[in-house]
Design a protein around this motif. Structure first.
Motif, PDB file in Angstrom:
ATOM      1  N   ARG A 574       0.832  -1.213   0.000  1.00 24.38           N
ATOM      2  CA  ARG A 574       0.000   0.000   0.000  1.00 24.38           C
ATOM      3  C   ARG A 574       0.860   1.254   0.000  1.00 24.38           C
ATOM      4  O   ARG A 574       0.532   2.244  -0.656  1.00 24.38           O
ATOM      5  CB  ARG A 574      -0.929  -0.019   1.223  1.00 24.38           C
ATOM      6  N   TYR A 592      -6.034  -0.379  -5.075  1.00 25.82           N
ATOM      7  CA  TYR A 592      -6.364   0.245  -3.804  1.00 25.82           C
ATOM      8  C   TYR A 592      -7.408   1.355  -3.926  1.00 25.82           C
ATOM      9  O   TYR A 592      -7.558   2.157  -3.031  1.00 25.82           O
ATOM     10  CB  TYR A 592      -5.093   0.831  -3.179  1.00 25.82           C
ATOM     11  N   GLU A 597     -10.104  -2.087   0.293  1.00 31.59           N
ATOM     12  CA  GLU A 597      -8.710  -1.674   0.168  1.00 31.59           C
ATOM     13  C   GLU A 597      -8.561  -0.164   0.278  1.00 31.59           C
ATOM     14  O   GLU A 597      -7.551   0.325   0.762  1.00 31.59           O
ATOM     15  CB  GLU A 597      -8.124  -2.175  -1.146  1.00 31.59           C
ATOM     16  N   MET A 601      -6.128   1.594   2.896  1.00 29.07           N
ATOM     17  CA  MET A 601      -5.159   2.625   2.520  1.00 29.07           C
ATOM     18  C   MET A 601      -5.349   3.884   3.360  1.00 29.07           C
ATOM     19  O   MET A 601      -4.379   4.489   3.836  1.00 29.07           O
ATOM     20  CB  MET A 601      -5.312   2.952   1.039  1.00 29.07           C
TER      21      MET A 601
END
Length: 632
Positions: A574, A592, A597, A601
């Motif tokens: 990430r 992401y 996700e 992040m």
């Protein structure tokens, strides 16, 4: 009965090489000798007896010894015949002799190539087989080696499992290329190994005429034209049939020797590709400089004719160029040798290894296009370009960061605490929330490049899965590389500082720029050039200027602080995505910008903090009539 043992790649490579070389050597032993064909015949002519007598009398007089006191008489008899010199026949003898020769039958002309030409023809065929194997490797086409795997495994009593088969088929292609390259050299009469072997092979084939196949063109070093007309290659002698228990491993013969165009012929195609990839104008200009220097220093050749030592010489020559190279238009008017001589005379500083490495990176991308166009293999390209050494020092020293004290002084200066209306760097009471206020904050809290945020539009600020995000796309600008295209969450501190309220006010329409006070400049129409210059001047005015530590150095601060907050390998991926760095894991990388996700992040980015930066007085506490929307 025992089950057959499995075969490894190393075992297969050795067995396949031995098997294929044995097949080729056996075929060579069975081949009939090449015929040595005549290149001409003796001319027979019947002369008139009287004419023959006259010629013999003239020659005898020319060869007779002369006395020192009778030079004039000897000269008349034989003007230039003594001491092995030419004998000049008078016209009355020469004319009838020529007439007699014209009436004689012509000499027999050869209708087939000599034995040497036949051998070189077979060498070309073997080289063509090697080229086929090389191209199959490039395209990952295993058809040529599929049968070889079964034959070698069966002859050795080994089992090929489905898991190992693709690996063995690729190894087989490499063996095919290597063995047929050796075979091509041996057909020319050279039985050495190594680079000298390759040089001898190409010395022979460089002068091959693909249209006529003329024997004199095939002789290494022969620059003379062939006096004979184009001839047809003799048919290859039929080899004895292959035994049924040992089928042939050889792929069909090929006569093509690969692309013959020079490397420079790919230049325009390369820059067309770079434009399609939306590489920045500055980056393309730097790549043009790299290629111009490359061809100036090394000259233009076929891609596969460059060697690793050529690239080393190119890099060493770059290191001798003055560090100011390219900053003056006059540099284009001087040759590389003249620039180096001038730098040596003046004792000027030279190009740093960091700059030299950047030139090699550009050259590496260019050679990748040569691989894509079939001019050389990926392995050849890596052998030429890869793993060159550079004196870059400690990477931690090269990547300067802002110190805690510098960060505190910067964000407690006039722009963020109050400025004079007439001069932004002077203290006062006015706070102007414009590009100069927001862009340094975006860089230090998001880890973005200055150019990435200077060109943002209203539609680049989005809300998804409960997360406010910045979309860094190539829709209306060029990014540094493919990894720079990404969607990243907004740091909560920027939201507390009122960035969303600013966006709603400064850019009411989706296509509006977030920072309209920055005028586009340059060939790329970028908005970052003006603020880059301002940030240098502002840091000088407030006393926090340090060479090499500007807006880009914020990225190093973000990377350092977040690495200390990583919980697992997923967090590392990430972080790479956040900074626009390639993680090196290829297609397995996670996206992401969607759902869970995006939340992960955002959680990672929220761990980024700067205790030395106090911006509480700038937080938006009363939002008035403007409430935060879930969508624009």
């Amino acid at each position: 009965m025992n089950a057959p043992a499995t075969i490894t790649a190393a075992q297969f490579a050795g067995l396949a090489r031995d098997h294929l070389q044995g097949e080729l050597e056996a075929a060579r032993a069975r081949r009939a000798p090449d015929p040595i064909l005549p290149t001409g015949g003796e001319v027979e002519a019947t002369l008139d007896p009287a004419l023959a007598e006259r010629i013999l009398a003239f020659i005898s007089a020319a060869e007779a010894p002369s006395s020192e006191d009778d030079d004039d008489t000897a000269a008349q008899a034989a003007p230039a015949g003594r001491d092995g010199g030419p004998i000049h026949l008078p016209r009355e003898l020469a004319a009838p002799l020529l007439a007699a020769l014209r009436s004689a039958p012509p000499p027999e002309r050869p209708t087939r190539r000599s034995a040497l030409a036949a051998s070189l023809h077979r060498s070309q065929a073997a080289l063509g087989c090697a080229m086929m194997a090389r191209r199959a490797l490039t395209t990952n086409d295993h058809a040529l080696s599929r049968g070889m795997v079964d034959i070698v495994a069966a002859s050795a009593g080994l089992e090929v499992t489905p898991q190992i088969r693709p690996v063995l088929e690729r190894v087989g292609l490499r063996v095919l290329e290597d063995v047929f390259r050796v075979e091509a050299v041996r057909e020319t009469g050279h039985y050495g190994t190594g680079p000298e072997q390759d040089r001898s092979l190409f010395a022979v084939h460089l002068r091959t005429s693909p249209l006529t196949g003329r024997a004199s063109d095939l002789v290494a070093g022969s620059g003379a034209p062939d006096p004979l007309p184009p001839v047809t290659a003799p048919p290859e002698p039929e080899a004895a049939p292959t035994p049924p228990d040992r089928p042939s491993l050889a792929p069909p013969a090929a006569t093509a020797l690969g692309p013959t165009e020079s490397l420079a012929s790919l230049t325009e195609a390369f820059f067309e590709k770079r434009n399609r990839e939306k590489i920045r104008h500055q980056g393309i200009a730097q790549e043009r400089t790299t290629l111009r220097l490359f061809f100036d220093i090394l000259g233009d050749r076929r891609a596969r004719d460059y060697r690793r030592q050529d690239i080393t010489r190119f890099l060493d020559t770059l290191r001798r160029l003055p560090s100011s190279y390219g900053k003056s238009p006059k540099d284009r008017q001087l040759s590389v040798e003249e620039l180096i001589a001038r730098a040596e005379a003046a004792g000027a500083p030279r190009l740093a290894d960091k700059t030299v490495k950047r030139h090699l990176s550009a050259l590496s991308v260019f050679f990748k296009l040569a691989v894509d166009r079939g001019h050389l293999t990926l392995t050849e390209r890596n052998n030429i370009i890869g793993e060159h050494d550079f004196a870059l020092g400690d990477a931690r020293e090269a990547r300067d960061q802002w110190t805690d004290e510098e960060l505190g002084r910067l964000f407690s200066s006039a722009v963020w605490t109050g400025r004079d209306p007439a001069r932004r760097s002077a203290p006062g009471t006015e706070i102007t929330r414009d590009a100069r206020f927001w862009i340094p904050l975006l860089c230090v809290f998001q880890g973005t490049r200055l150019e990435e945020v200077a060109d943002l539009r209203r539609k680049d600020v989005t809300h998804d899965a409960g997360v406010w995000q910045l979309g860094l796309t190539t829709e209306h600008r060029r990014l540094k590389n493919h990894s720079a295209k990404r969607t990243i969450p907004l740091h909560p501190e920027l939201i507390r500082l009122g960035l969303l309220e600013y966006v709603a006010k400064a850019a009411p329409c989706p296509a509006d720029p977030l920072f309209p006070d920055l005028e586009p400049q340059g060939a790329d129409s970028k908005r970052g050039a003006r603020i880059t210059r301002w940030f240098v001047e502002y840091r000088r005015d407030i006393g926090v200027f340090r060479e090499g530590v500007g807006a880009h150095a914020f990225r190093h601060n973000v990377a350092t602080r977040l690495r200390e907050q990583l919980h697992d390998h997923s967090d590392l991926l990430r972080l790479n995505y956040l900074l626009g760095h390639a993680s090196g894991t290829g297609e397995g990388d996670v996206r992401y910008d969607k759902g869970r996700e995006a939340q992960a992040m955002a959680a990672l980015l929220s761990r980024l903090s700067y205790p030395e930066i106090d911006l509480v007085h700038l937080h938006v506490r009363k939002r008035g009539d403007l409430s935060l929307p879930t969508h624009w």
